[in-house]
Design a protein around this motif. Structure first.
Motif, PDB file in Angstrom:
ATOM      1  N   LEU A  67      -1.737  -2.760  -3.072  1.00  0.00           N
ATOM      2  CA  LEU A  67      -2.386  -1.678  -2.316  1.00  0.00           C
ATOM      3  C   LEU A  67      -1.367  -0.643  -1.843  1.00  0.00           C
ATOM      4  O   LEU A  67      -1.639   0.565  -1.872  1.00  0.00           O
ATOM      5  CB  LEU A  67      -3.141  -2.263  -1.115  1.00  0.00           C
ATOM      6  N   ALA A  68      -0.183  -1.123  -1.411  1.00  0.00           N
ATOM      7  CA  ALA A  68       0.846  -0.190  -0.939  1.00  0.00           C
ATOM      8  C   ALA A  68       1.265   0.760  -2.064  1.00  0.00           C
ATOM      9  O   ALA A  68       1.384   1.979  -1.851  1.00  0.00           O
ATOM     10  CB  ALA A  68       2.054  -0.963  -0.412  1.00  0.00           C
ATOM     11  N   VAL A  69       1.456   0.210  -3.271  1.00  0.00           N
ATOM     12  CA  VAL A  69       1.852   1.060  -4.405  1.00  0.00           C
ATOM     13  C   VAL A  69       0.744   2.074  -4.718  1.00  0.00           C
ATOM     14  O   VAL A  69       1.011   3.276  -4.913  1.00  0.00           O
ATOM     15  CB  VAL A  69       2.164   0.182  -5.638  1.00  0.00           C
ATOM     16  N   LEU A  70      -0.515   1.601  -4.703  1.00  0.00           N
ATOM     17  CA  LEU A  70      -1.632   2.506  -4.998  1.00  0.00           C
ATOM     18  C   LEU A  70      -1.747   3.608  -3.932  1.00  0.00           C
ATOM     19  O   LEU A  70      -2.012   4.772  -4.248  1.00  0.00           O
ATOM     20  CB  LEU A  70      -2.946   1.717  -5.072  1.00  0.00           C
ATOM     21  N   ILE A  71      -1.531   3.230  -2.669  1.00  0.00           N
ATOM     22  CA  ILE A  71      -1.610   4.228  -1.584  1.00  0.00           C
ATOM     23  C   ILE A  71      -0.513   5.280  -1.753  1.00  0.00           C
ATOM     24  O   ILE A  71      -0.764   6.487  -1.616  1.00  0.00           O
ATOM     25  CB  ILE A  71      -1.495   3.536  -0.203  1.00  0.00           C
ATOM     26  N   VAL A  72       0.695   4.832  -2.090  1.00  0.00           N
ATOM     27  CA  VAL A  72       1.796   5.787  -2.275  1.00  0.00           C
ATOM     28  C   VAL A  72       1.514   6.695  -3.477  1.00  0.00           C
ATOM     29  O   VAL A  72       1.751   7.918  -3.414  1.00  0.00           O
ATOM     30  CB  VAL A  72       3.138   5.032  -2.439  1.00  0.00           C
ATOM     31  N   VAL A  73       0.965   6.110  -4.549  1.00  0.00           N
ATOM     32  CA  VAL A  73       0.632   6.930  -5.731  1.00  0.00           C
ATOM     33  C   VAL A  73      -0.430   7.973  -5.369  1.00  0.00           C
ATOM     34  O   VAL A  73      -0.328   9.152  -5.744  1.00  0.00           O
ATOM     35  CB  VAL A  73       0.149   6.025  -6.892  1.00  0.00           C
TER      36      VAL A  73
ATOM     37  N   ALA B 175      -9.175   9.089  -2.282  1.00  0.00           N
ATOM     38  CA  ALA B 175      -8.783   7.778  -2.819  1.00  0.00           C
ATOM     39  C   ALA B 175      -7.781   7.097  -1.891  1.00  0.00           C
ATOM     40  O   ALA B 175      -7.887   5.892  -1.613  1.00  0.00           O
ATOM     41  CB  ALA B 175      -8.185   7.951  -4.217  1.00  0.00           C
ATOM     42  N   GLY B 176      -6.819   7.876  -1.380  1.00  0.00           N
ATOM     43  CA  GLY B 176      -5.823   7.319  -0.462  1.00  0.00           C
ATOM     44  C   GLY B 176      -6.461   6.782   0.808  1.00  0.00           C
ATOM     45  O   GLY B 176      -6.129   5.685   1.267  1.00  0.00           O
ATOM     46  N   ASP B 177      -7.425   7.547   1.375  1.00  0.00           N
ATOM     47  CA  ASP B 177      -8.106   7.093   2.599  1.00  0.00           C
ATOM     48  C   ASP B 177      -8.871   5.796   2.349  1.00  0.00           C
ATOM     49  O   ASP B 177      -8.858   4.880   3.176  1.00  0.00           O
ATOM     50  CB  ASP B 177      -9.061   8.183   3.099  1.00  0.00           C
ATOM     51  N   ILE B 178      -9.538   5.730   1.201  1.00  0.00           N
ATOM     52  CA  ILE B 178     -10.309   4.521   0.873  1.00  0.00           C
ATOM     53  C   ILE B 178      -9.363   3.331   0.704  1.00  0.00           C
ATOM     54  O   ILE B 178      -9.634   2.224   1.192  1.00  0.00           O
ATOM     55  CB  ILE B 178     -11.154   4.768  -0.401  1.00  0.00           C
ATOM     56  N   LEU B 179      -8.216   3.566   0.048  1.00  0.00           N
ATOM     57  CA  LEU B 179      -7.243   2.472  -0.145  1.00  0.00           C
ATOM     58  C   LEU B 179      -6.658   2.000   1.185  1.00  0.00           C
ATOM     59  O   LEU B 179      -6.443   0.798   1.383  1.00  0.00           O
ATOM     60  CB  LEU B 179      -6.131   2.934  -1.088  1.00  0.00           C
ATOM     61  N   VAL B 180      -6.414   2.948   2.113  1.00  0.00           N
ATOM     62  CA  VAL B 180      -5.921   2.561   3.451  1.00  0.00           C
ATOM     63  C   VAL B 180      -6.966   1.683   4.139  1.00  0.00           C
ATOM     64  O   VAL B 180      -6.637   0.663   4.761  1.00  0.00           O
ATOM     65  CB  VAL B 180      -5.596   3.810   4.298  1.00  0.00           C
ATOM     66  N   GLY B 181      -8.242   2.057   4.009  1.00  0.00           N
ATOM     67  CA  GLY B 181      -9.317   1.245   4.584  1.00  0.00           C
ATOM     68  C   GLY B 181      -9.323  -0.164   3.998  1.00  0.00           C
ATOM     69  O   GLY B 181      -9.446  -1.151   4.739  1.00  0.00           O
ATOM     70  N   ILE B 182      -9.163  -0.254   2.681  1.00  0.00           N
ATOM     71  CA  ILE B 182      -9.143  -1.578   2.028  1.00  0.00           C
ATOM     72  C   ILE B 182      -7.935  -2.379   2.511  1.00  0.00           C
ATOM     73  O   ILE B 182      -8.032  -3.592   2.762  1.00  0.00           O
ATOM     74  CB  ILE B 182      -9.125  -1.414   0.490  1.00  0.00           C
TER      75      ILE B 182
ATOM     76  N   GLY C  58       5.049  -8.774   6.938  1.00  0.00           N
ATOM     77  CA  GLY C  58       5.223  -8.627   8.387  1.00  0.00           C
ATOM     78  C   GLY C  58       5.092  -7.181   8.814  1.00  0.00           C
ATOM     79  O   GLY C  58       4.836  -6.298   7.987  1.00  0.00           O
ATOM     80  N   PRO C  59       5.270  -6.916  10.108  1.00  0.00           N
ATOM     81  CA  PRO C  59       5.173  -5.545  10.617  1.00  0.00           C
ATOM     82  C   PRO C  59       6.146  -4.582   9.925  1.00  0.00           C
ATOM     83  O   PRO C  59       5.837  -3.400   9.778  1.00  0.00           O
ATOM     84  CB  PRO C  59       5.542  -5.694  12.099  1.00  0.00           C
ATOM     85  N   ALA C  60       7.313  -5.101   9.513  1.00  0.00           N
ATOM     86  CA  ALA C  60       8.305  -4.228   8.870  1.00  0.00           C
ATOM     87  C   ALA C  60       7.759  -3.628   7.571  1.00  0.00           C
ATOM     88  O   ALA C  60       8.067  -2.474   7.243  1.00  0.00           O
ATOM     89  CB  ALA C  60       9.569  -5.025   8.587  1.00  0.00           C
ATOM     90  N   HIS C  61       6.941  -4.400   6.851  1.00  0.00           N
ATOM     91  CA  HIS C  61       6.376  -3.882   5.607  1.00  0.00           C
ATOM     92  C   HIS C  61       5.442  -2.696   5.887  1.00  0.00           C
ATOM     93  O   HIS C  61       5.465  -1.685   5.191  1.00  0.00           O
ATOM     94  CB  HIS C  61       5.612  -4.985   4.879  1.00  0.00           C
ATOM     95  N   TYR C  62       4.597  -2.877   6.913  1.00  0.00           N
ATOM     96  CA  TYR C  62       3.691  -1.780   7.278  1.00  0.00           C
ATOM     97  C   TYR C  62       4.485  -0.569   7.777  1.00  0.00           C
ATOM     98  O   TYR C  62       4.124   0.577   7.498  1.00  0.00           O
ATOM     99  CB  TYR C  62       2.708  -2.248   8.349  1.00  0.00           C
ATOM    100  N   ALA C  63       5.571  -0.830   8.523  1.00  0.00           N
ATOM    101  CA  ALA C  63       6.396   0.276   9.019  1.00  0.00           C
ATOM    102  C   ALA C  63       7.028   1.043   7.856  1.00  0.00           C
ATOM    103  O   ALA C  63       7.083   2.275   7.875  1.00  0.00           O
ATOM    104  CB  ALA C  63       7.473  -0.268   9.950  1.00  0.00           C
TER     105      ALA C  63
ATOM    106  N   ALA D 261      -2.087  -0.364  12.934  1.00  0.00           N
ATOM    107  CA  ALA D 261      -2.933  -1.494  12.539  1.00  0.00           C
ATOM    108  C   ALA D 261      -2.087  -2.619  11.951  1.00  0.00           C
ATOM    109  O   ALA D 261      -2.354  -3.800  12.195  1.00  0.00           O
ATOM    110  CB  ALA D 261      -3.979  -1.035  11.540  1.00  0.00           C
ATOM    111  N   GLY D 262      -1.059  -2.252  11.191  1.00  0.00           N
ATOM    112  CA  GLY D 262      -0.177  -3.281  10.610  1.00  0.00           C
ATOM    113  C   GLY D 262       0.557  -4.061  11.676  1.00  0.00           C
ATOM    114  O   GLY D 262       0.659  -5.285  11.606  1.00  0.00           O
ATOM    115  N   PHE D 263       1.051  -3.359  12.705  1.00  0.00           N
ATOM    116  CA  PHE D 263       1.730  -4.034  13.817  1.00  0.00           C
ATOM    117  C   PHE D 263       0.780  -4.999  14.520  1.00  0.00           C
ATOM    118  O   PHE D 263       1.160  -6.092  14.934  1.00  0.00           O
ATOM    119  CB  PHE D 263       2.230  -3.013  14.842  1.00  0.00           C
ATOM    120  N   ALA D 264      -0.495  -4.551  14.679  1.00  0.00           N
ATOM    121  CA  ALA D 264      -1.443  -5.380  15.424  1.00  0.00           C
ATOM    122  C   ALA D 264      -1.869  -6.605  14.624  1.00  0.00           C
ATOM    123  O   ALA D 264      -2.088  -7.670  15.195  1.00  0.00           O
ATOM    124  CB  ALA D 264      -2.673  -4.546  15.782  1.00  0.00           C
ATOM    125  N   GLU D 265      -1.982  -6.440  13.327  1.00  0.00           N
ATOM    126  CA  GLU D 265      -2.573  -7.510  12.520  1.00  0.00           C
ATOM    127  C   GLU D 265      -1.561  -8.513  11.981  1.00  0.00           C
ATOM    128  O   GLU D 265      -1.927  -9.627  11.631  1.00  0.00           O
ATOM    129  CB  GLU D 265      -3.350  -6.906  11.338  1.00  0.00           C
TER     130      GLU D 265
END
Lengths: 194, 104
Positions: A5-11, A31-38, B4-9, B48-52
């Protein structure tokens, strides 16, 4: 799951910034907003994830649809992507990104997380005033947006008059050009006959 | 590997930098607005990442912060779209480089 998901969000974010067409930009942002939600749902923030999934993409969709319907298509037209100062922008954004990464991601430990209270409980008992302010902000934003973006009767009349003036000037310019071309042709023919 | 939180950061920092670059470099008003929404999604991911993630015992205030950021993001999109429409009506262009002067 997080990494995919992180890679898709950055893309999607890169697409939103680099795409040459405004329509592609809007699609990438949605698409980015939807991926952040997921991502948030996958992390366990279910209520927040659903809100992040629906609200920003919905707002963007409504704004784009209203602009298209109200005769503002030119706003969605494609404009050469980059301003002249893009290298400076890239350097500043990169610098701030590295600074953020260094001050947060590399200096945080795993004890920063939260406990077991749900979002609704926190909002209700922990931050009721902030929740009220956020709700008022949302209502004021919608009302303000409608107020700023609306077109009054007088403005519609002025727009129509401006459009007619533009068409008149265009026709006059075309007539002048045709006349000049015909004169040049006549002169050429006269010169050839002599 | 645990997330962990670092990944979200880290993800949040990358999104913030990309959004900032877009806001500073795009010439179309709508594209700049879209970049601004990328920029706004960075604190949502971080809070949200920090919280979760992690194993702390504090109440989950990060989720609430992320919710308020989302409200601000929606407000920004609606008001920004209206202001972009207004600017286009006044200056007859959607190119930010050409908007050197806007009459009141």
């Amino acid at each position: 799951m997080f990494y995919v998901l992180a890679v898709l969000i950055v893309v999607a974010a890169l697409g939103a910034v680099l795409a040459p067409s405004t329509r592609h930009v809007l699609v990438a942002v949605m698409a980015g907003d939807i991926l952040v939600g997921i991502l948030l749902i996958a992390a366990g923030a279910y209520v927040l994830g659903v809100i992040a999934l629906v609200a920003p993409a919905g707002c963007l969709l409504v704004v784009a649809a209203l602009l298209r319907r109200s005769g503002y298509e030119a706003l969605l037209s494609d404009i050469p992507a980059w301003g002249s100062s893009w290298p400076v922008a890239a350097a500043v954004a990169g610098g701030i990104g590295v600074l953020l990464f260094w001050t947060t991601a590399t200096r945080i430990d795993d004890s920063a997380g939260g406990g077991g209270q749900s979002l609704v409980t926190v909002l209700h008992y922990g931050t009721p005033i902030s929740l009220g302010v956020a709700a008022v902000l949302a209502v004021v934003a919608v009302a303000g947006g409608l107020m700023i973006g609306r077109t009054g009767d007088d403005e519609r009349l002025l727009d129509r008059a401006a459009e007619q003036r533009r068409l008149r000037e265009e026709r006059t310019r075309m007539r002048r050009q045709h006349r000049a071309a015909a004169r040049a042709q006549r002169d050429e023919r006269g010169g050839a006959a002599q | 590997m645990n997330v962990g939180p670092a990944h979200y950061a880290a993800l949040s920092a990358i999104l913030f930098a990309i959004g900032l670059f877009g806001v500073a470099s795009r010439r179309s008003t709508m594209a700049a607005l879209a970049s601004l929404s990328v920029l706004f999604s960075a604190p949502v991911v971080a809070a949200a990442g920090f919280a979760e993630s992690g194993h702390g015992s504090l109440p989950r205030l990060g989720d609430a912060l992320a919710l308020f950021t989302l409200a601000a993001l929606c407000a920004e999109l609606v008001v920004g779209g209206a202001v972009a429409a207004l600017l286009w009506r006044r200056s007859d262009t959607a190119d930010l480089d050409e908007m050197t002067e806007v009459d009141g």
